[in-house]
Design a protein around this motif. Structure first.
Motif, PDB file in Angstrom:
ATOM      1  N   ILE A  75       0.717  -1.184  -0.054  1.00  0.00           N
ATOM      2  CA  ILE A  75      -0.023   0.103   0.126  1.00  0.00           C
ATOM      3  C   ILE A  75       0.919   1.200  -0.248  1.00  0.00           C
ATOM      4  O   ILE A  75       0.228   2.105  -0.854  1.00  0.00           O
ATOM      5  CB  ILE A  75      -0.853   0.006   1.036  1.00  0.00           C
ATOM      6  CG1 ILE A  75      -2.037   0.935   1.114  1.00  0.00           C
ATOM      7  CG2 ILE A  75      -0.344   0.104   2.489  1.00  0.00           C
ATOM      8  CD1 ILE A  75      -2.999   0.774  -0.065  1.00  0.00           C
ATOM      9  N   ALA A  76       2.059   1.123   0.686  1.00  0.00           N
ATOM     10  CA  ALA A  76       3.160   2.283   0.298  1.00  0.00           C
ATOM     11  C   ALA A  76       3.367   2.751  -0.726  1.00  0.00           C
ATOM     12  O   ALA A  76       3.831   4.100  -0.747  1.00  0.00           O
ATOM     13  CB  ALA A  76       4.079   2.068   1.581  1.00  0.00           C
ATOM     14  N   MET A  77       3.169   1.956  -1.761  1.00  0.00           N
ATOM     15  CA  MET A  77       3.618   2.404  -3.119  1.00  0.00           C
ATOM     16  C   MET A  77       2.900   3.546  -3.586  1.00  0.00           C
ATOM     17  O   MET A  77       3.395   3.993  -4.516  1.00  0.00           O
ATOM     18  CB  MET A  77       3.882   0.952  -4.146  1.00  0.00           C
ATOM     19  CG  MET A  77       2.247   0.656  -4.336  1.00  0.00           C
ATOM     20  SD  MET A  77       2.168  -0.540  -5.809  1.00  0.00           S
ATOM     21  CE  MET A  77       2.264   0.511  -7.008  1.00  0.00           C
ATOM     22  N   ARG A  78       1.810   3.827  -2.984  1.00  0.00           N
ATOM     23  CA  ARG A  78       1.145   5.009  -3.426  1.00  0.00           C
ATOM     24  C   ARG A  78       1.866   6.156  -3.788  1.00  0.00           C
ATOM     25  O   ARG A  78       1.694   7.264  -4.492  1.00  0.00           O
ATOM     26  CB  ARG A  78      -0.124   5.146  -2.996  1.00  0.00           C
ATOM     27  CG  ARG A  78       0.052   5.559  -1.481  1.00  0.00           C
ATOM     28  CD  ARG A  78      -1.315   5.387  -0.597  1.00  0.00           C
ATOM     29  NE  ARG A  78      -1.145   5.573   0.733  1.00  0.00           N
ATOM     30  CZ  ARG A  78      -1.958   5.205   1.508  1.00  0.00           C
ATOM     31  NH1 ARG A  78      -2.978   4.710   1.362  1.00  0.00           N
ATOM     32  NH2 ARG A  78      -1.641   5.196   2.912  1.00  0.00           N
ATOM     33  N   TYR A  79       3.009   6.113  -2.738  1.00  0.00           N
ATOM     34  CA  TYR A  79       3.962   7.476  -2.712  1.00  0.00           C
ATOM     35  C   TYR A  79       5.173   7.411  -3.467  1.00  0.00           C
ATOM     36  O   TYR A  79       5.770   8.194  -3.416  1.00  0.00           O
ATOM     37  CB  TYR A  79       3.970   7.738  -1.180  1.00  0.00           C
ATOM     38  CG  TYR A  79       2.814   7.974  -0.445  1.00  0.00           C
ATOM     39  CD1 TYR A  79       2.046   9.154  -0.785  1.00  0.00           C
ATOM     40  CD2 TYR A  79       2.528   7.278   0.467  1.00  0.00           C
ATOM     41  CE1 TYR A  79       0.942   9.066   0.142  1.00  0.00           C
ATOM     42  CE2 TYR A  79       1.281   7.254   1.210  1.00  0.00           C
ATOM     43  CZ  TYR A  79       0.533   8.523   1.058  1.00  0.00           C
ATOM     44  OH  TYR A  79      -0.609   8.747   1.823  1.00  0.00           O
ATOM     45  N   ALA A  80       5.597   5.918  -4.150  1.00  0.00           N
ATOM     46  CA  ALA A  80       6.622   5.688  -4.684  1.00  0.00           C
ATOM     47  C   ALA A  80       6.627   6.568  -6.186  1.00  0.00           C
ATOM     48  O   ALA A  80       5.815   6.699  -6.681  1.00  0.00           O
ATOM     49  CB  ALA A  80       6.676   4.116  -4.713  1.00  0.00           C
ATOM     50  N   PRO A  81       7.931   7.013  -6.090  1.00  0.00           N
ATOM     51  CA  PRO A  81       8.393   7.552  -7.472  1.00  0.00           C
ATOM     52  C   PRO A  81       8.088   6.371  -8.551  1.00  0.00           C
ATOM     53  O   PRO A  81       8.474   5.184  -8.503  1.00  0.00           O
ATOM     54  CB  PRO A  81       9.788   7.824  -7.510  1.00  0.00           C
ATOM     55  CG  PRO A  81      10.044   7.930  -6.003  1.00  0.00           C
ATOM     56  CD  PRO A  81       9.219   7.052  -5.463  1.00  0.00           C
ATOM     57  N   THR A  82       7.540   6.723  -9.809  1.00  0.00           N
ATOM     58  CA  THR A  82       7.068   5.949 -10.912  1.00  0.00           C
ATOM     59  C   THR A  82       8.395   4.985 -11.240  1.00  0.00           C
ATOM     60  O   THR A  82       8.293   3.844 -11.460  1.00  0.00           O
ATOM     61  CB  THR A  82       6.713   6.744 -12.233  1.00  0.00           C
ATOM     62  OG1 THR A  82       5.671   7.418 -11.785  1.00  0.00           O
ATOM     63  CG2 THR A  82       6.624   5.931 -13.342  1.00  0.00           C
TER      64      THR A  82
END
Length: 107
Positions: A75-82
């Motif tokens: 779920i934390a990937m929503r803030y990850a750079p592409t």
């Protein structure tokens, strides 16, 4: 691409939660949300399914053992750079979401 990958994970989680409902599982009281799979996200949700109860418990437990199901999704990937999200991962997440959505049709 990263946004699509994130949304595939959310779609997969919602499909799993529908399978949980069809199995007879119900959300826990609000005070117990930390232990409630209805409020969990991958990969924690998969771990919680290992102790699933109800009519479809065996199917839910098998999902918990599927190492390829939403591997590398969090779920934390929503803030990850592409650039941090592999196109291969997104393709696998799409396949995982489709697999789970198809299972909903058998509910």
């Amino acid at each position: 691409m990263a946004v699509a990958g994130y949304l595939f994970g959310i779609a997969g989680e919602l499909a799993v939660k529908e399978l949980m409902r069809a199995s007879g599982m119900r959300p826990l009281p609000e005070a117990d949300r930390r232990e409630d799979p209805f409020f969990a996200h991958f990969p924690v949700l998969k771990r919680m399914l290992a102790t699933a109860q109800g009519r479809r418990a065996g199917e839910l437990r098998k999902l918990s053992e599927d190492h390829g199901l939403f591997q590398n999704w969090d779920i934390a990937m929503r803030y990850a750079p592409t650039r941090d999200i592999s196109a291969n991962w997104v393709g696998a997440w799409k396949a995982s979401a489709e697999k789970l959505i198809d299972r909903m049709g058998t509910v």
